[in-house]
Design an enzyme around this catalytic site. Structure first.
Site, short mmCIF file in Angstrom:
data_model
loop_
_atom_site.label_atom_id
_atom_site.label_comp_id
_atom_site.label_asym_id
_atom_site.label_seq_id
_atom_site.Cartn_x
_atom_site.Cartn_y
_atom_site.Cartn_z
N TRP A 157 69.17 -33.79 18.89
CA TRP A 157 69.33 -33.43 20.30
C TRP A 157 68.01 -33.08 20.98
O TRP A 157 67.99 -32.97 22.20
CB TRP A 157 70.32 -32.26 20.44
CG TRP A 157 69.96 -31.10 19.55
CD1 TRP A 157 70.51 -30.80 18.33
CD2 TRP A 157 68.95 -30.11 19.77
NE1 TRP A 157 69.90 -29.70 17.78
CE2 TRP A 157 68.94 -29.25 18.65
CE3 TRP A 157 68.04 -29.86 20.81
CZ2 TRP A 157 68.06 -28.17 18.53
CZ3 TRP A 157 67.16 -28.79 20.70
CH2 TRP A 157 67.18 -27.96 19.57
N ASN A 158 66.95 -32.85 20.21
CA ASN A 158 65.74 -32.33 20.90
C ASN A 158 64.99 -33.41 21.68
O ASN A 158 64.31 -33.11 22.67
CB ASN A 158 64.82 -31.56 19.95
CG ASN A 158 64.33 -32.37 18.79
OD1 ASN A 158 64.87 -33.44 18.49
ND2 ASN A 158 63.30 -31.90 18.13
N LYS A 181 74.06 -43.27 16.04
CA LYS A 181 74.94 -42.13 16.25
C LYS A 181 74.08 -40.98 16.78
O LYS A 181 73.32 -40.36 16.05
CB LYS A 181 75.64 -41.68 14.97
CG LYS A 181 76.74 -40.67 15.28
CD LYS A 181 76.84 -39.49 14.32
CE LYS A 181 75.83 -38.41 14.47
NZ LYS A 181 76.03 -37.47 15.57
N PRO A 182 74.17 -40.71 18.09
CA PRO A 182 73.35 -39.64 18.64
C PRO A 182 73.94 -38.27 18.30
O PRO A 182 75.09 -38.18 17.88
CB PRO A 182 73.44 -39.90 20.15
CG PRO A 182 74.76 -40.58 20.34
CD PRO A 182 75.02 -41.37 19.08
N ALA A 183 73.14 -37.24 18.53
CA ALA A 183 73.63 -35.87 18.32
C ALA A 183 74.80 -35.61 19.27
O ALA A 183 74.81 -36.08 20.41
CB ALA A 183 72.52 -34.87 18.58
N SER A 184 75.76 -34.84 18.82
CA SER A 184 76.96 -34.55 19.63
C SER A 184 76.61 -33.80 20.91
O SER A 184 77.29 -33.94 21.92
CB SER A 184 77.95 -33.72 18.82
OG SER A 184 78.24 -34.39 17.62
N GLY A 234 66.37 -35.23 11.75
CA GLY A 234 67.17 -34.02 11.87
C GLY A 234 66.78 -33.02 10.80
O GLY A 234 65.64 -33.02 10.33
N SER A 235 67.74 -32.21 10.41
CA SER A 235 67.43 -31.11 9.49
C SER A 235 67.23 -31.62 8.06
O SER A 235 67.79 -32.64 7.65
CB SER A 235 68.56 -30.09 9.52
OG SER A 235 69.76 -30.69 9.08
N GLU A 256 63.02 -38.24 8.90
CA GLU A 256 62.09 -37.35 9.59
C GLU A 256 62.78 -36.00 9.64
O GLU A 256 63.72 -35.81 10.42
CB GLU A 256 61.83 -37.83 11.03
CG GLU A 256 61.20 -39.21 11.14
CD GLU A 256 59.74 -39.23 10.75
OE1 GLU A 256 59.13 -38.16 10.54
OE2 GLU A 256 59.19 -40.35 10.64
N LEU A 257 62.34 -35.08 8.80
CA LEU A 257 63.09 -33.83 8.63
C LEU A 257 62.34 -32.65 9.25
O LEU A 257 61.51 -32.83 10.13
CB LEU A 257 63.39 -33.63 7.15
CG LEU A 257 64.04 -34.86 6.49
CD1 LEU A 257 64.24 -34.65 5.00
CD2 LEU A 257 65.36 -35.22 7.16
N CYS A 290 59.96 -30.79 16.04
CA CYS A 290 59.65 -30.67 14.61
C CYS A 290 58.15 -30.59 14.37
O CYS A 290 57.72 -30.26 13.28
CB CYS A 290 60.28 -31.81 13.84
SG CYS A 290 59.90 -33.40 14.57
N GLU A 387 61.24 -22.47 9.78
CA GLU A 387 60.96 -23.04 11.10
C GLU A 387 61.78 -22.28 12.16
O GLU A 387 63.00 -22.22 12.06
CB GLU A 387 61.39 -24.52 11.05
CG GLU A 387 61.01 -25.34 12.25
CD GLU A 387 61.50 -26.79 12.12
OE1 GLU A 387 62.44 -27.07 11.35
OE2 GLU A 387 60.93 -27.65 12.80
#
Ligand code: ADP
Length: 484
Positions: A157-158, A181-184, A234-235, A256-257, A290, A387
């Site tokens: 989402w960022n 699939k984008p962030a909700s 994401g995470s 990419e975490l 990130c 983080e």
């Protein structure tokens, strides 16, 4: 809420599957504005059979897409890129509404990341193989590169817009269909990109967007044998889960975490430049990137002056909603994000950190938080280990280069690192010693489409952007020709 758009067709609450725009059959997912909690739209919570339909459509489209001359794929990517630029203002309104960042910053994200479509449209033409000297007179050794197959992207989402073009650009350029699939929290930017992809002429099944329950879609991506590759931002926790879940098919993964970027200011730094760099590296997107500076290490001789100036600049940041004139800091994405910031802050204060500015929720309420600067921070505090992902800038003093490097590298993450120095030898020494994939020397801004973006250690696998980025979507094939 009604969004003010020049082209209202960019705003859609429907998913693009196999060339059709589909609506929800059940309750769907509510998309709200983080600045005030108001409802913007409800997008589908697609059932498993719709996800499989998208995968089947991509699988059917893949051979034709891969077989097209690269100039044709490149032309479509260029067209999509142009449409994004032409519609950047509307896309920014949609992005800001669902994500909260200031309009100017949203526009910046869209334009900077659309550049990945332009870049990979060009790189498509340079997917070169090799002809290698053979081991025998009657043999020839050819090396060619081929698209990996159907790709799935799961995005955060960022950067609701930019994280999609970064993945779709190289995938499509390489000859791979991609399902996003984008962030909700932020699906509307992805759906708007799908409207423009279709308008650009990208064929049905080649670029699709699906929304729904993250774990169910993630499971389908991991277990469906028609998916060759998953690209995720994401995470680290979800990244780890994807590795495990996709192990059955040995799927290709780009991850990419999380990051935990050190930002080091040496005693020979240009102090003004270092403060300016720290401001952008820390407070961009309200600290929710990130590559945000999470730990600011400053030589003891400068720490006091640096922290005071950083606090002064942070206190001047204009906090507000996206459309307000001159606003620089939006709200945090949700209440959970605010609580994490509060926990990190409380832990640091309890262990002896000194608050220079900020320190509490902003008077605007909701998830707005005051840009915060702490000094007298130590490596033992939680904010130096984890983080924070929020507008919290901790200044940690150090005595020499070895100590700064030891603290900077003492972390399981290794995405970005920054340092400020005017000493040439130190510049090379520290750049080479930092255990991270991206190093900013005398700069707080690092990402661009021409450079490889990605992490060491638990920050991920693979790179986005640059000539290396397209390799993530290609397989190498060696052809041995004998009997000549
Ligand atoms: P963040 O903490 O930034 O929200 P997440 O890793 O939870 O990071 O989210 C990044 C993306 O991963 C989002 O699109 C989210 O919906 C998705 N996601 C979350 N959980 C899962 C899961 N179990 N499987 C697949 N995708 C997931």
């Amino acid at each position: 809420t009604e969004l003010k758009l020049t082209d209202g067709t960019l705003f859609t609450d429907r998913c693009l599957v196999d060339g059709s725009w589909i609506t929800a059959t059940d309750d769907g997912i509510a998309v709200t504005n983080p600045a005030d909690g108001s409802l913007i739209a409800t997008v589908p919570s697609l059932p498993a059979d719709a996800i499989r339909r998208a995968i089947d459509a991509a699988h059917l489209a893949k051979d034709d897409w891969a077989a097209r001359p690269v100039k044709e794929r490149a032309a479509l990517l260029h067209r999509w890129y142009q449409l994004i630029l032409e519609n950047a203002d509307d896309l920014a309104v949609i992005l800001s509404a669902e994500q909260g960042k200031p309009l100017a910053e949203a526009r910046g994200e869209i334009i900077a990341n659309a550049a990945y479509l332009e870049w990979f449209a060009e790189e498509a033409k340079r997917i070169y193989g090799d002809i290698v000297p053979p081991p025998a007179r009657d043999r020839r050794v050819l090396v060619i590169k081929q698209p990996v197959g159907v790709c799935a992207a799961i995005t955060p989402w960022n950067f609701p817009n930019g994280m999609i073009t970064r993945k779709a650009g190289p995938a499509l350029a390489a000859g791979c269909p991609i399902i996003v699939k984008p962030a909700s929290q932020t699906p509307l930017s992805a759906l708007a990109l799908a409207v423009l992809a279709e308008r650009a002429g990208i064929p049905a099944g080649v670029f699709q967007v699906v929304t729904g329950k993250a774990s169910a879609i993630g499971t389908e991506f991991c277990l469906n044998p028609k998916i060759a590759k998953i690209s995720f931002t994401g995470s680290t926790e979800v990244g780890r889960w994807l590795i495990r879940e996709s192990a059955g098919d040995i799927k290709r993964l780009s991850l990419e975490l999380g990051g935990n970027a050190p930002f080091i200011v040496f005693e020979d730094a240009d102090l003004d430049a270092a403060v300016a760099g720290a401001m952008i590296a820390k407070f961009r997107n309200s600290g929710q990137t990130c590559v945000c500076a999470n730990r600011i290490y400053v030589h003891r001789s400068l720490a006091g002056a640096f922290a005071a100036r950083l606090a002064e600049a942070a206190a001047r940041l204009k906090v507000g909603t996206a459309g307000e004139e001159g606003v620089e800091q939006g709200p945090l994405i949700d209440e959970k994000a605010v609580e994490k910031m509060e926990e990190h802050l409380a832990d640091a204060l309890a262990k002896g950190a000194r608050l220079l500015t900020g320190g509490k929720r902003h008077a605007r309420g909701g998830t707005f938080f005051e840009p915060t600067v702490l000094e007298n921070v130590s490596q033992q505090m939680v904010l130096a280990r984890e983080e924070t992902f929020a507008p919290l800038a901790p200044v940690i003093p150090f005595d020499d280069e070895a100590e700064a490097l030891a603290m900077a590298n003492d972390n399981v993450f290794g995405l970005a690192g920054y340092f400020y120095t005017r000493d040439l030898a130190r510049m090379f020494r520290v750049a080479e010693a930092l255990e991270c994939g991206i190093v900013g020397v005398n700069s707080g801004v690092i990402a661009n489409e021409m450079a490889p973006f990605g992490g060491f250690k638990q920050s991920g696998i693979g790179r986005e952007g640059s000539k290396y980025g397209i390799e993530e979507y290609l397989e190498i094939k060696y052809v041995c020709v004998a009997g000549l």
